[in-house]
Enzyme design. Structure first.
Site, PDB file in Angstrom:
ATOM      1  N   CYS A  81       1.014  -1.357  -0.111  1.00  0.00           N
ATOM      2  CA  CYS A  81       0.030  -0.173   0.117  1.00  0.00           C
ATOM      3  C   CYS A  81       0.954   1.152  -0.139  1.00  0.00           C
ATOM      4  CB  CYS A  81      -0.779   0.023   1.241  1.00  0.00           C
ATOM      5  SG  CYS A  81      -1.809  -1.227   1.386  1.00  0.00           S
ATOM      6  N   ALA A  82       1.566   1.516  -1.291  1.00  0.00           N
ATOM      7  CA  ALA A  82       2.693   2.540  -1.165  1.00  0.00           C
ATOM      8  C   ALA A  82       2.550   3.833  -1.173  1.00  0.00           C
ATOM      9  CB  ALA A  82       3.634   1.900  -2.449  1.00  0.00           C
ATOM     10  N   GLY A  86       6.613   7.841   0.633  1.00  0.00           N
ATOM     11  CA  GLY A  86       7.822   8.132   1.566  1.00  0.00           C
ATOM     12  C   GLY A  86       8.413   6.969   1.959  1.00  0.00           C
ATOM     13  N   CYS A 207      -1.151   4.187  11.489  1.00  0.00           N
ATOM     14  CA  CYS A 207      -1.334   5.332  12.216  1.00  0.00           C
ATOM     15  C   CYS A 207      -2.097   5.344  13.248  1.00  0.00           C
ATOM     16  CB  CYS A 207      -0.904   6.390  11.344  1.00  0.00           C
ATOM     17  SG  CYS A 207      -1.962   6.353   9.661  1.00  0.00           S
TER      18      CYS A 207
END
Length: 282
Positions: A81-82, A86, A207
């Site tokens: 899931c690029a 970053g 996150c």
């Protein structure tokens, strides 16, 4: 909220989300939540990391997952899931992979990913990178046992952006849909495991502080796959203790970064797994 926070930052905080966090995280984090909930512990901007500045493009959001992956020269790597790119850039800073596959299903985020790679990757390295737009849940069947290392930076509830949501209705809808995210996260992990060669390493990151999206997801994967083993990453916590504040996870394979004043980032969860040579349960 503390009275001193009644200013520009406080006006940005979505009370619907904060109330939800209060209920969930005071239970899951205990005393640690009293530190996290203070507005200046979860600022809206990113901070430059401290004693790891040698990674000049490696922001704090990329640091732990990339360190955990321990990339070596010549390896075949999948960034499942690029977007926004970053972590892909950070991977190329740490080693020279023989092949880096960057995948992103969302078309808008895919455009962002391509722009990031074009902006930061030197031309000689572009030749080792492939960009695709597959549903990550299909990658394992499309490329079984093709990669030495897989990074799954999964879609999650993203506590930081939710807290500063300006659309109350959208925030309420997100909260109502939050329970569905672990299903997607586990599907992505199962696909990643299929794409990983025996002996290969997988890193999962989010996150969010949510136990359901972090520890519970990893526990379920470990319980349902006999060929997946946890890897101890407590050493990374010791190495990065000056830059991050960690909360207990109850897992040797998982680290949970909580926002703290003067520290680089958070929230962030990172877990490291290894695929053995035995047959797993799918």
């Amino acid at each position: 909220l503390k009275a001193k926070s009644e200013g520009k930052l406080a006006k940005q905080i979505c009370k619907v989300v904060l109330d939800h966090f209060e209920k969930q995280y005071s239970k899951e984090l205990g005393d640690a939540w009293n530190t996290v909930r203070t507005p200046d512990r979860m600022p809206s901007e990113r901070h430059q990391i401290g004693n790891l500045k040698k990674y000049y493009l490696l922001n704090a959001a990329s640091l732990l997952p990339v360190l955990a992956l321990e990339l070596k020269d010549g390896e075949k790597v999948l960034d499942l899931c690029a977007a926004p790119g970053g972590k892909s850039v950070a991977l190329l800073q740490c080693a020279h992979p023989g092949y880096l596959h960057c995948n992103e299903y969302d078309s808008l985020r895919l455009r962002w990913l391509r722009q990031t790679l074009e902006s930061f990757i030197p031309k000689p390295l572009i030749n080792v990178i492939k960009v695709s737009e597959l549903d990550g849940r299909e990658m394992g069947d499309a490329q079984p046992e093709a990669f030495d290392k897989v990074l799954v930076d999964a879609p999650c509830s993203n506590d930081r952006s939710w807290l500063f949501s300006s659309d109350i209705q959208k925030a309420a809808y997100r909260i109502s849909q939050r329970k569905n995210l672990p299903v997607l996260q586990k599907e992505l992990l199962r696909s990643a495991i299929k794409a990983l060669r025996p002996g290969g390493v997988l890193v999962y990151s989010t996150c969010t502080l949510s136990q359901a999206e972090n520890q519970d997801v990893i526990s379920d994967i470990l319980n349902s796959h006999s060929n997946i083993m946890p890897m101890d990453i407590k050493g990374i916590a010791r190495t990065c203790s000056q830059d991050f504040t960690f909360a207990p996870t109850g897992q040797e394979c998982g680290l949970l970064v909580i926002p703290d004043k003067g520290k680089a980032w958070g929230p962030m969860y990172v877990a490291k797994l290894k695929k053995s040579w035995s047959t797993g349960i799918w």
